[in-house]
Write an enzyme that holds these catalytic residues in place. Sequence first.
Site, PDB file in Angstrom:
ATOM      1  N   HIS A 298      37.352  21.001  47.684  1.00  0.00           N
ATOM      2  CA  HIS A 298      37.527  22.225  48.461  1.00  0.00           C
ATOM      3  C   HIS A 298      37.349  23.483  47.627  1.00  0.00           C
ATOM      4  O   HIS A 298      37.830  24.545  47.998  1.00  0.00           O
ATOM      5  CB  HIS A 298      38.923  22.226  49.111  1.00  0.00           C
ATOM      6  CG  HIS A 298      39.104  21.111  50.105  1.00  0.00           C
ATOM      7  ND1 HIS A 298      40.348  20.694  50.527  1.00  0.00           N
ATOM      8  CD2 HIS A 298      38.208  20.303  50.728  1.00  0.00           C
ATOM      9  CE1 HIS A 298      40.204  19.698  51.383  1.00  0.00           C
ATOM     10  NE2 HIS A 298      38.927  19.432  51.517  1.00  0.00           N
TER      11      HIS A 298
ATOM     12  N   THR B 122      49.374  14.119  49.342  1.00  0.00           N
ATOM     13  CA  THR B 122      48.577  14.692  50.429  1.00  0.00           C
ATOM     14  C   THR B 122      49.045  14.145  51.764  1.00  0.00           C
ATOM     15  O   THR B 122      49.413  12.979  51.894  1.00  0.00           O
ATOM     16  CB  THR B 122      47.070  14.416  50.235  1.00  0.00           C
ATOM     17  OG1 THR B 122      46.352  14.984  51.339  1.00  0.00           O
ATOM     18  CG2 THR B 122      46.757  12.935  50.138  1.00  0.00           C
TER      19      THR B 122
HETATM   20  C1  BV8 Z   1      34.227  19.933  57.756  1.00  0.00           C
HETATM   21  C2  BV8 Z   1      40.687  25.191  50.994  1.00  0.00           C
HETATM   22  C3  BV8 Z   1      32.129  19.537  58.726  1.00  0.00           C
HETATM   23  C4  BV8 Z   1      41.037  26.559  51.464  1.00  0.00           C
HETATM   24  C5  BV8 Z   1      41.176  23.556  52.742  1.00  0.00           C
HETATM   25  C6  BV8 Z   1      37.558  21.761  64.403  1.00  0.00           C
HETATM   26  C7  BV8 Z   1      36.621  22.668  63.919  1.00  0.00           C
HETATM   27  C8  BV8 Z   1      36.056  22.533  62.667  1.00  0.00           C
HETATM   28  C9  BV8 Z   1      36.424  21.472  61.850  1.00  0.00           C
HETATM   29  C10 BV8 Z   1      37.369  20.595  62.350  1.00  0.00           C
HETATM   30  C11 BV8 Z   1      37.925  20.701  63.605  1.00  0.00           C
HETATM   31  N1  BV8 Z   1      38.801  19.681  63.777  1.00  0.00           N
HETATM   32  C12 BV8 Z   1      38.817  18.913  62.680  1.00  0.00           C
HETATM   33  C13 BV8 Z   1      37.950  19.454  61.813  1.00  0.00           C
HETATM   34  C14 BV8 Z   1      37.660  19.004  60.494  1.00  0.00           C
HETATM   35  C15 BV8 Z   1      38.556  19.803  59.542  1.00  0.00           C
HETATM   36  C16 BV8 Z   1      39.892  19.078  59.503  1.00  0.00           C
HETATM   37  O1  BV8 Z   1      39.991  18.028  58.905  1.00  0.00           O
HETATM   38  N2  BV8 Z   1      40.932  19.656  60.144  1.00  0.00           N
HETATM   39  C17 BV8 Z   1      42.223  18.989  60.157  1.00  0.00           C
HETATM   40  C18 BV8 Z   1      43.331  20.012  59.970  1.00  0.00           C
HETATM   41  C19 BV8 Z   1      42.346  18.238  61.480  1.00  0.00           C
HETATM   42  N3  BV8 Z   1      37.897  19.747  58.278  1.00  0.00           N
HETATM   43  C20 BV8 Z   1      37.038  20.724  57.937  1.00  0.00           C
HETATM   44  O2  BV8 Z   1      36.831  21.723  58.585  1.00  0.00           O
HETATM   45  C21 BV8 Z   1      36.289  20.456  56.648  1.00  0.00           C
HETATM   46  N4  BV8 Z   1      34.893  20.664  56.867  1.00  0.00           N
HETATM   47  O3  BV8 Z   1      34.739  19.107  58.474  1.00  0.00           O
HETATM   48  O4  BV8 Z   1      32.891  20.238  57.775  1.00  0.00           O
HETATM   49  C22 BV8 Z   1      32.080  20.451  59.906  1.00  0.00           C
HETATM   50  C23 BV8 Z   1      31.297  21.590  59.814  1.00  0.00           C
HETATM   51  C24 BV8 Z   1      31.224  22.426  60.920  1.00  0.00           C
HETATM   52  C25 BV8 Z   1      31.962  22.144  62.093  1.00  0.00           C
HETATM   53  C26 BV8 Z   1      32.767  20.986  62.158  1.00  0.00           C
HETATM   54  C27 BV8 Z   1      32.825  20.142  61.052  1.00  0.00           C
HETATM   55  C28 BV8 Z   1      36.765  21.408  55.564  1.00  0.00           C
HETATM   56  C29 BV8 Z   1      38.197  21.057  55.191  1.00  0.00           C
HETATM   57  C30 BV8 Z   1      38.621  21.906  53.981  1.00  0.00           C
HETATM   58  C31 BV8 Z   1      39.493  23.033  54.453  1.00  0.00           C
HETATM   59  N5  BV8 Z   1      40.009  23.743  53.273  1.00  0.00           N
HETATM   60  N6  BV8 Z   1      41.565  24.238  51.651  1.00  0.00           N
HETATM   61  C32 BV8 Z   1      42.404  26.959  50.976  1.00  0.00           C
HETATM   62  O5  BV8 Z   1      42.959  26.300  50.068  1.00  0.00           O
HETATM   63  O6  BV8 Z   1      42.891  27.977  51.506  1.00  0.00           O
HETATM   64  S1  BV8 Z   1      42.196  22.360  53.388  1.00  0.00           S
HETATM   65  C33 BV8 Z   1      43.797  22.484  52.819  1.00  0.00           C
HETATM   66  O7  BV8 Z   1      44.472  21.335  53.332  1.00  0.00           O
HETATM   67  C34 BV8 Z   1      43.948  22.375  51.316  1.00  0.00           C
HETATM   68  O8  BV8 Z   1      42.761  22.117  50.607  1.00  0.00           O
HETATM   69  C35 BV8 Z   1      44.850  21.171  51.175  1.00  0.00           C
HETATM   70  O9  BV8 Z   1      44.691  20.512  50.009  1.00  0.00           O
HETATM   71  C36 BV8 Z   1      44.363  20.380  52.325  1.00  0.00           C
HETATM   72  C37 BV8 Z   1      45.133  19.179  52.693  1.00  0.00           C
HETATM   73  O10 BV8 Z   1      46.487  19.517  52.656  1.00  0.00           O
HETATM   74  P1  BV8 Z   1      47.371  18.713  51.571  1.00  0.00           P
HETATM   75  O11 BV8 Z   1      46.767  18.914  50.233  1.00  0.00           O
HETATM   76  O12 BV8 Z   1      47.528  17.309  52.028  1.00  0.00           O
HETATM   77  O13 BV8 Z   1      48.714  19.513  51.602  1.00  0.00           O
HETATM   78  P2  BV8 Z   1      49.853  19.377  52.718  1.00  0.00           P
HETATM   79  O14 BV8 Z   1      50.783  20.535  52.560  1.00  0.00           O
HETATM   80  O15 BV8 Z   1      49.215  19.116  54.040  1.00  0.00           O
HETATM   81  O16 BV8 Z   1      50.622  18.042  52.313  1.00  0.00           O
HETATM   82  C38 BV8 Z   1      51.340  17.992  51.106  1.00  0.00           C
HETATM   83  C39 BV8 Z   1      51.875  16.571  51.022  1.00  0.00           C
HETATM   84  O17 BV8 Z   1      52.492  16.412  49.751  1.00  0.00           O
HETATM   85  C40 BV8 Z   1      52.920  16.280  52.071  1.00  0.00           C
HETATM   86  O18 BV8 Z   1      52.619  15.016  52.666  1.00  0.00           O
HETATM   87  C41 BV8 Z   1      54.241  16.183  51.286  1.00  0.00           C
HETATM   88  O19 BV8 Z   1      55.079  15.145  51.761  1.00  0.00           O
HETATM   89  C42 BV8 Z   1      53.763  15.824  49.911  1.00  0.00           C
HETATM   90  N7  BV8 Z   1      54.554  16.377  48.813  1.00  0.00           N
HETATM   91  C43 BV8 Z   1      55.145  17.600  48.738  1.00  0.00           C
HETATM   92  N8  BV8 Z   1      55.717  17.740  47.506  1.00  0.00           N
HETATM   93  C44 BV8 Z   1      55.468  16.586  46.830  1.00  0.00           C
HETATM   94  C45 BV8 Z   1      54.739  15.712  47.646  1.00  0.00           C
HETATM   95  N9  BV8 Z   1      54.342  14.484  47.262  1.00  0.00           N
HETATM   96  C46 BV8 Z   1      54.684  14.100  46.012  1.00  0.00           C
HETATM   97  N10 BV8 Z   1      55.369  14.889  45.162  1.00  0.00           N
HETATM   98  C47 BV8 Z   1      55.784  16.117  45.534  1.00  0.00           C
HETATM   99  N11 BV8 Z   1      56.481  16.893  44.662  1.00  0.00           N
END
Ligand code: BV8
Length: 251
Positions: free
Chosen positions: A123, A192
């Site tokens: 990303h 994640t």
């Molecule tokens: C794509 C960068 C093709 C920016 C990020 C509708 C329209 C368009 C697209 C979509 C749509 N519906 C779905 C999609 C696809 C979409 C997607 O997946 N959406 C999800 C939400 C459903 N994906 C995209 O759009 C991707 N591109 O598909 O292109 C396309 C092209 C055109 C049209 C359609 C499709 C691009 C995805 C990248 C987005 N950018 N970040 C920024 O940083 O601001 S994503 C963002 O979420 C971050 O990168 C982050 O890393 C990522 C995932 O989150 P996590 O890292 O998992 O973090 P989170 O807080 O969620 O979880 C933390 C976890 O850690 C928890 O489980 C917790 O329990 C745990 N934790 C906490 N502390 C600890 C721990 N574990 C261990 N130890 C600890 N101490």
Amino acid sequence: MGGIDRALELIRSSRRVVVMTGAGVSAESGVPTFRDDLTGYWSMFDPNDLATPEAFDRDPATVSRWYDERRQRVLSCRPNPGHVALAAWEEAVVGAGGSFVLLTQNVDRLHQRAGSRHVVELHGSLLSWRCTRTGKVREDLPLPLPHYPMESEAGGLYRPGVVWFGEMLPESAVARAEAAVASCDLVVSIGTSALVYPAAGYVEWAVAQGVSSLEVNRDPTPISDLVDVSLRGLAGEILPRLGAGWRAGTG
Ligand code: BV8
């Protein structure tokens, strides 16, 4: 046999490792995660307001400021024992003639600062800014930016060098990730929520291929029931324990 011991068994018998990390691996470094209630970035902002190309087109000043504030924050954070354990694990596997690829959704560069070398930034990075006119990428822009948004020399704007929702991942990152997953014998998902695609799909694909699979996460996720072993806890505490046990096993 406890989860840690089973995890160690999988780790000791692996030679081609793929790790997928998310915001949870940087949480103990003080970098807020995205979806946790207390610290999640999204709890302060609506992702549709900030992490999309439409948001930048609509309000480049606010989006540029948010990313610049995050850039300043991560530069003041330090790698935690989880990052350090992953770098040591990579060195041991590669040193023993194996392969180790770290796919990260994180944009904070803490894996590289901890010494990880085979890192694929799915990303992008908070340290990168890209000219909207020429596509030129810079990592040396003033800290903080002089004003928001910052114009580029080519008469465009510098946008954050991250992948926004709705944007394609970098082709090179996709190619490296697909090659690594296609040939791995162990996949490990760490810190994640496994909700964002295509990143989450790489882990699911590896599991579907039948390779050994491990998760280290504080909370359950959609892949917790798919993997061979899912360890519940903090990356900064569990990864060093896995690393120590693994090194002992290779003695
Ligand atoms: C794509 C960068 C093709 C920016 C990020 C509708 C329209 C368009 C697209 C979509 C749509 N519906 C779905 C999609 C696809 C979409 C997607 O997946 N959406 C999800 C939400 C459903 N994906 C995209 O759009 C991707 N591109 O598909 O292109 C396309 C092209 C055109 C049209 C359609 C499709 C691009 C995805 C990248 C987005 N950018 N970040 C920024 O940083 O601001 S994503 C963002 O979420 C971050 O990168 C982050 O890393 C990522 C995932 O989150 P996590 O890292 O998992 O973090 P989170 O807080 O969620 O979880 C933390 C976890 O850690 C928890 O489980 C917790 O329990 C745990 N934790 C906490 N502390 C600890 C721990 N574990 C261990 N130890 C600890 N101490």
